[in-house]
Design a protein around this motif. Sequence first.
Motif, mmCIF file in Angstrom:
data_model
loop_
_atom_site.group_PDB
_atom_site.id
_atom_site.type_symbol
_atom_site.label_atom_id
_atom_site.label_comp_id
_atom_site.label_asym_id
_atom_site.label_seq_id
_atom_site.Cartn_x
_atom_site.Cartn_y
_atom_site.Cartn_z
ATOM 1 N N SER A 33 50.461 16.817 -23.604
ATOM 2 C CA SER A 33 49.986 16.080 -22.291
ATOM 3 C C SER A 33 49.291 17.683 -22.121
ATOM 4 N N ASP A 34 48.504 17.645 -20.674
ATOM 5 C CA ASP A 34 47.909 18.545 -20.597
ATOM 6 C C ASP A 34 48.608 19.905 -19.861
ATOM 7 N N ARG A 35 48.090 21.424 -19.482
ATOM 8 C CA ARG A 35 49.286 22.166 -19.437
ATOM 9 C C ARG A 35 49.540 22.108 -17.723
ATOM 10 N N PHE A 36 48.225 21.062 -17.158
ATOM 11 C CA PHE A 36 48.881 21.351 -15.928
ATOM 12 C C PHE A 36 49.577 19.794 -15.493
ATOM 13 N N SER A 37 50.376 18.795 -16.259
ATOM 14 C CA SER A 37 50.783 18.084 -16.270
ATOM 15 C C SER A 37 52.315 18.168 -15.170
ATOM 16 N N LYS A 38 53.184 19.084 -15.048
ATOM 17 C CA LYS A 38 53.780 19.604 -14.242
ATOM 18 C C LYS A 38 53.502 19.220 -12.962
ATOM 19 N N PHE A 39 52.629 19.417 -12.663
ATOM 20 C CA PHE A 39 51.793 19.171 -11.368
ATOM 21 C C PHE A 39 51.866 17.856 -10.555
ATOM 22 N N PHE A 40 52.342 17.220 -12.116
ATOM 23 C CA PHE A 40 52.099 16.089 -11.230
ATOM 24 C C PHE A 40 53.477 14.807 -11.826
ATOM 25 N N GLY A 41 54.496 15.695 -12.600
ATOM 26 C CA GLY A 41 55.906 14.939 -12.432
ATOM 27 C C GLY A 41 55.774 14.808 -13.991
ATOM 28 N N ILE A 42 54.776 15.552 -15.424
ATOM 29 C CA ILE A 42 55.304 15.422 -16.807
ATOM 30 C C ILE A 42 55.471 16.263 -16.829
ATOM 31 N N LYS A 43 56.619 16.013 -17.794
ATOM 32 C CA LYS A 43 56.879 16.956 -19.004
ATOM 33 C C LYS A 43 56.685 16.797 -19.885
ATOM 34 N N ARG A 44 56.259 18.202 -20.495
ATOM 35 C CA ARG A 44 55.712 18.406 -21.914
ATOM 36 C C ARG A 44 56.727 18.902 -23.338
ATOM 37 N N PHE A 53 44.378 14.100 -13.148
ATOM 38 C CA PHE A 53 43.623 14.569 -11.972
ATOM 39 C C PHE A 53 43.295 13.239 -11.130
ATOM 40 N N TYR A 54 42.225 12.065 -11.721
ATOM 41 C CA TYR A 54 42.093 11.146 -11.786
ATOM 42 C C TYR A 54 42.305 9.909 -11.724
ATOM 43 N N GLY A 55 44.057 9.669 -12.457
ATOM 44 C CA GLY A 55 45.041 8.507 -12.827
ATOM 45 C C GLY A 55 45.361 8.193 -13.998
ATOM 46 N N PHE A 56 46.011 8.915 -15.208
ATOM 47 C CA PHE A 56 45.933 8.891 -16.143
ATOM 48 C C PHE A 56 46.697 7.711 -16.802
ATOM 49 N N GLU A 57 47.812 7.222 -15.986
ATOM 50 C CA GLU A 57 48.243 5.663 -16.404
ATOM 51 C C GLU A 57 47.302 4.737 -16.481
ATOM 52 N N PRO A 58 46.356 4.213 -16.073
ATOM 53 C CA PRO A 58 45.409 3.351 -15.612
ATOM 54 C C PRO A 58 44.140 3.429 -16.669
ATOM 55 N N LEU A 59 43.930 5.077 -16.977
ATOM 56 C CA LEU A 59 43.082 5.262 -18.532
ATOM 57 C C LEU A 59 43.921 5.298 -19.663
ATOM 58 N N LYS A 60 45.269 4.527 -19.609
ATOM 59 C CA LYS A 60 45.639 4.701 -20.559
ATOM 60 C C LYS A 60 45.640 3.444 -20.251
ATOM 61 N N ASN A 61 45.858 2.641 -19.903
ATOM 62 C CA ASN A 61 45.945 0.973 -19.549
ATOM 63 C C ASN A 61 44.340 0.479 -20.578
ATOM 64 N N CYS A 62 43.577 1.189 -20.431
ATOM 65 C CA CYS A 62 42.053 0.615 -20.384
ATOM 66 C C CYS A 62 41.771 1.257 -22.138
ATOM 67 N N LEU A 63 42.914 1.584 -22.659
ATOM 68 C CA LEU A 63 41.936 2.551 -23.500
ATOM 69 C C LEU A 63 43.221 2.302 -25.168
ATOM 70 N N LYS A 64 43.490 0.740 -25.083
ATOM 71 C CA LYS A 64 44.706 0.506 -25.645
ATOM 72 C C LYS A 64 44.234 -0.104 -27.276
ATOM 73 N N ASN A 65 43.023 0.132 -27.927
ATOM 74 C CA ASN A 65 42.913 0.105 -29.008
ATOM 75 C C ASN A 65 43.113 1.876 -29.529
ATOM 76 N N LEU A 66 43.070 2.306 -29.295
ATOM 77 C CA LEU A 66 43.745 4.045 -28.811
ATOM 78 C C LEU A 66 45.334 4.747 -28.376
ATOM 79 N N ILE A 67 45.501 5.388 -29.473
ATOM 80 C CA ILE A 67 46.593 5.704 -29.680
ATOM 81 C C ILE A 67 46.557 7.520 -28.697
#
Length: 221
Positions: free
Chosen positions: A112-123, A76-90
């Motif tokens: 990915s979370d079960r709500f991912s389909k509402f954000f255009g992300i395919k599990r 909801f708050y932005g997974f791509e920006p989060l991933k960009n922050c957590l560069k040393n985590l997998i």
Amino acid sequence: MKGLSILHLSDLHINKKSSVDSIKELVSLCNKSSAQFVVITGDIIDCKVKFIKEKLEILNKIEKQTYYISGNHDLFYGFEPLKNCLKNLICLDNKTEIFEYQNKKIAIGGFSDRFSKFFGIKREEQKVLKFLQNYEYAILLAHQPKDYTFALKSNCKLFLCGHTHGGQIYPFHYVVKLSQPFLKGLHYRDQTAIYVNKGLGYWGINFRFKANNEISLLKLR
């Protein structure tokens, strides 16, 4: 996997009010723990990343191998920006990794979370399950307990999740139980161990009642 230790974190819900010191303390605990690796099963953030970027980057100082997946709040708050922050985590959203322990290969996969389909992300459930099925020792990560059925299908030895906060405030435990098969703690189904972490943070208000927050050190035997 006897003797393997995993530090399990979930539902950090880092937001504007989260203190820098508390995050540094968490990182220090991770680094001092006896765990071979760390997992975070979703809901790392509870506001837009731009407001807490410096706080999130502290997590990169975790020295142990650390895997994480998305929760509904992260999406909801932005997974791509989060991933960009957590560069040393997998990030293990719809991905797999191999962790070697005592000359054995342990397959680790995540959804990915079960709500991912509402954000255009395919599990990519079948891709992850097919990979895990090829290994005797396999661990599946997902945010919500109800995904445990996939762990059974792939013959995983261990399924780790969070999301419930253990109900957070009694008697909301009963409401959570209407939508999730497990509320907290350790459960077994067939040959799979299921652990539901109650989380570190809060949702809505900074208050818990009969559902203390939690950091789990899981030791396999």
